[in-house]
Write an enzyme that holds these catalytic residues in place. Structure first.
Site, PDB file in Angstrom:
ATOM      1  N   SER A  40      60.253  26.223  83.542  1.00  0.00           N
ATOM      2  CA  SER A  40      58.964  26.585  82.957  1.00  0.00           C
ATOM      3  C   SER A  40      58.487  27.978  83.337  1.00  0.00           C
ATOM      4  CB  SER A  40      57.907  25.560  83.375  1.00  0.00           C
ATOM      5  OG  SER A  40      57.863  25.415  84.787  1.00  0.00           O
ATOM      6  N   HIS A 246      51.331  27.462  87.473  1.00  0.00           N
ATOM      7  CA  HIS A 246      52.214  28.313  86.673  1.00  0.00           C
ATOM      8  C   HIS A 246      51.530  29.661  86.421  1.00  0.00           C
ATOM      9  CE1 HIS A 246      54.231  24.475  85.769  1.00  0.00           C
ATOM     10  NE2 HIS A 246      55.282  25.224  85.500  1.00  0.00           N
TER      11      HIS A 246
END
Length: 264
Positions: A40, A246
């Site tokens: 990711s 993230h």
């Protein structure tokens, strides 16, 4: 709000968190064939601008591979990084994009092998002792099973694309200690997570070097922009929960892209 009250308020997110998360290489010409592999952090989860056809892989037009390709116009660009990918997942589902003509490869992989999402869920929702124990277990995996997983993956990449410059990118240091956060993880927990990311980056750098790949860390680029810095380029716990921990779009463009560019 106390640390434990903060954790209790996040319990509804628990299920969502678990779903997240050779030879010397020649220099790559910008006009060559570029393949972006990985998890990711390479697909761009958290950066928005997702390509609809990528589905649950959540490939973003704000992710560093897409930004680099847009700026450098390689003769071909295969963007196959996918959210949730482990080293085995990359090997099984992404290496078909490689070939003898591939000149440049980028990859982030390893965080999911050691259960990063579970580490952060434990630290957010459980006690300080449970957090530190879970971090220690992840570090043990980094030192025992992860090197072999990386060796297997890197061997396969080199076998398919022996002439490619392969750039392995690392992971950020997540927290600024003694920073601006007044809730969430304790300082001890933040320090443990930071130390673990340092161990992970060390393992990645060593395995990359042993295979003749380039390693480019992102810690320097994210320094001053960690969580609790007041100007974070990373999401903390947020909605949607899959974005948590993230890089934001600015973390991709100002953090990962320069780190990748410096190695190419």
């Amino acid at each position: 709000m106390s640390v434990r009250s903060f954790r209790a308020s996040l319990c509804t997110f628990a299920i969502g968190v678990t779903a997240v998360l050779g030879l010397a290489q020649p220099a790559a010409a910008s006009g060559g064939d570029y393949v972006a592999l990985g998890d990711s952090y390479s697909s761009g989860v958290g950066a928005g601008g997702y390509i609809s056809e990528s589905g649950d892989c959540k490939r973003s037009t704000n992710a560093y591979p897409y930004l680099w390709a847009a700026a450098n116009s390689p003769s071909s660009f295969a963007f196959v990084a996918c959210s949730g990918a482990t080293t085995a997942g990359v090997a099984a589902g992404q290496l078909g994009a490689l070939g003898p003509s591939t000149t440049l490869v980028s990859i982030t992989a390893g965080g999911n092998d050691i259960g990063f999402a579970d580490v952060m869920q434990t630290c957010v929702l459980r006690s300080e002792a449970a957090c530190v124990d879970r971090v220690d277990a992840a570090v043990a995996q980094m030192r025992t099973t992860l090197p072999g997983n990386l060796d297997s993956l890197y061997d396969s990449i080199h076998a398919r694309s022996p002439q490619a410059l392969v750039v392995v990118l690392g992971y950020p240091r997540f927290y600024r200690l003694s920073g601006s956060c007044v809730a969430g993880l304790t300082e001890k927990e933040r320090g443990a997570v930071n130390d673990a990311s340092g161990v992970l980056n060390g393992v990645l750098a060593k395995r990359a070097a042993d295979h003749g790949f380039a390693f480019s860390g992102v810690v320097d680029e994210f320094t001053g922009h960690e969580l609790c810095s007041g100007d974070a380029w990373l999401h903390s716990v947020t909605v949607p929960i899959t974005n948590s921990y993230h890089p934001k779009a600015i973390g991709q463009s100002n953090g990962y892209l320069p780190a990748f560019r410096s190695a190419v």
